[in-house]
Design an enzyme around this catalytic site. Structure first.
Site, PDB file in Angstrom:
ATOM      1  N   LYS A 245      21.761  56.401  39.943  1.00 12.16           N
ATOM      2  CA  LYS A 245      20.452  56.133  39.345  1.00 12.16           C
ATOM      3  C   LYS A 245      20.021  57.324  38.488  1.00 12.16           C
ATOM      4  O   LYS A 245      20.682  58.368  38.475  1.00 12.16           O
ATOM      5  CB  LYS A 245      19.423  55.881  40.443  1.00 12.16           C
ATOM      6  CG  LYS A 245      19.210  57.065  41.368  1.00 12.16           C
ATOM      7  CD  LYS A 245      18.223  56.747  42.467  1.00 12.16           C
ATOM      8  CE  LYS A 245      18.018  57.969  43.378  1.00 12.16           C
ATOM      9  NZ  LYS A 245      17.022  57.714  44.436  1.00 12.16           N
TER      10      LYS A 245
ATOM     11  N   TYR B  77       5.322  84.680  24.984  1.00 13.58           N
ATOM     12  CA  TYR B  77       3.908  84.293  25.054  1.00 13.58           C
ATOM     13  C   TYR B  77       3.208  84.977  26.221  1.00 13.58           C
ATOM     14  O   TYR B  77       3.721  85.010  27.344  1.00 13.58           O
ATOM     15  CB  TYR B  77       3.784  82.777  25.212  1.00 13.58           C
ATOM     16  CG  TYR B  77       4.084  82.009  23.946  1.00 13.58           C
ATOM     17  CD1 TYR B  77       3.289  82.132  22.811  1.00 13.58           C
ATOM     18  CD2 TYR B  77       5.173  81.148  23.890  1.00 13.58           C
ATOM     19  CE1 TYR B  77       3.566  81.429  21.652  1.00 13.58           C
ATOM     20  CE2 TYR B  77       5.461  80.423  22.741  1.00 13.58           C
ATOM     21  CZ  TYR B  77       4.649  80.573  21.620  1.00 13.58           C
ATOM     22  OH  TYR B  77       4.935  79.868  20.481  1.00 13.58           O
TER      23      TYR B  77
END
Length: 368
Positions: A35, A267
């Site tokens: 899956k 950042y």
């Protein structure tokens, strides 16, 4: 648009890991769970790689099974969430799927669909409290299915273990006992074991009913990731059990920085240089599936050595301290996880699990 970052998939590793699963439960049918796009490895690629060695395959939804049938896979297919409505039931019949039924609305959908399903699984909630009929409904559900003609080629029984990654948890014994009580005296196959339960030795439930047909549903272990969560401080990694990584994610170093003492990187300038560091900028970021919340110190492998990530992960770049690898430079490949760097180690540093990293890798990455 694909990026310079890449994914390399190793089919031999995938088959090796399935063989290891068989060794944990000799004689038990192995139905690999593929899956979520084969845990991020690609639904069709995973199915093709395992088709000859697996006894069947398991997916989550009917739509995944449709894709596999469309790609030419004609082997047994277990649909773990079963159909959502009568149309889904009819697709199960048309495509020769084996749906797992877990709720009353699915029995109603079977009645509305006007078809008969030759093989059906009934899922019981023995303590996971996610999906499944309660144990007391077993007789009613079996009667409803058999009286309507379903399961003529096999009416099978399954449950899912909540705490198998910690075999000593008392919850396991309670679930195994509950399932043994439910299926006692009933015909059909049984399925209990996911990857963690296989490692715990529960390929045949708790060892009772050894003559019954059992099927295991290995998932994460097939992709090279160890399912155990204990001990919590140093849980095992795939290589500890001879599991081999199937996915290796790499990206090139595209720049080198020499920050001065006190300079920040990235950042927010959350990491500050002491002076003398060589900072490599790697073309991999959170838009590619790398965890944005990975902290400074998360390992990255460059030229065979582990180097610490520094600062914040950007959308399509991250920074690595290459001071310990003076020969590394622009053009070298950094391994984010895979061969030489178990995905569990990266996930643990980032406060998540290997499953999430494997399934999140974005389509921007090119095949190696």
């Amino acid at each position: 648009m694909q990026r310079a970052a890449s994914i390399r998939l190793d089919p031999d590793a995938l088959r090796h890991n399935l063989a290891l699963a068989r060794g944990l439960a000799p004689g038990v049918g192995m139905w690999p769970v593929i899956k979520a796009e084969g845990y991020g490895h690609g639904l069709e690629w995973t199915a093709r790689t395992l088709a000859e060695d697996a006894d069947g395959l398991a997916v989550s939804a009917v739509e995944e099974a449709e894709a596999l049938r469309g790609a030419g896979y004609d082997g047994p297919l277990l649909v773990l969430q079963g159909p959502r409505d009568a149309a889904g039931v009819r697709r199960c019949a048309e495509l020769a799927l084996q749906p797992a039924l877990h709720a009353r609305f699915q029995l109603d959908a079977l009645a509305q669909a006007g078809v008969v399903l030759p093989e059906v699984w009934v899922k019981f909630n023995t303590g996971m409290n996610r999906l499944g009929f309660v144990p007391g409904e077993a007789d009613r559900v079996e009667h409803a299915l058999r009286s309507a003609g379903h399961g003529g080629q096999g009416l099978h029984w399954m449950t899912h273990m909540a705490c198998a990654d910690d075999p000593a948890d008392d919850h396991n014994a309670a679930q195994l006992a509950a399932f043994r009580s439910i299926v006692a005296g009933r015909d059909g196959a049984r399925s209990v074991a996911n990857s963690a339960a296989l490692f715990a030795g529960w390929g045949r439930g708790d060892g009772h009913g050894a003559d019954e047909a059992f099927r295991a549903r290995p998932g994460i272990m097939l992709y090279g990731c160890h399912p155990a969560s204990v001990p919590a401080d140093t849980p095992p990694e795939g290589p500890d059990a001879d599991l081999r990584p199937v996915m290796t994610v790499q990206a090139p170093v595209i720049g080198i920085q020499h920050p001065a003492p006190g300079d920040g990187v990235g950042y927010g300038a959350t990491w500050t240089a002491h002076g003398g560091e060589r900072i490599g900028i790697v073309a991999m970021g959170y838009a590619d599936g790398y965890p944005r919340h990975a902290p400074t110190g998360t390992p990255v492998r460059v030229r065979g050595q582990l180097c610490p990530l520094v600062g914040r992960v950007s959308m399509d770049m991250l920074a690595v301290d290459l001071s310990g690898v003076p020969e590394a430079g622009v053009g070298d490949l950094a391994t984010l996880w895979g061969e030489g760097l178990p995905v569990e180690r990266v996930a643990r540093a980032a406060g998540t699990i290997g499953y999430e990293l494997l399934t999140r890798v974005a389509g921007r990455l090119r095949p190696a």
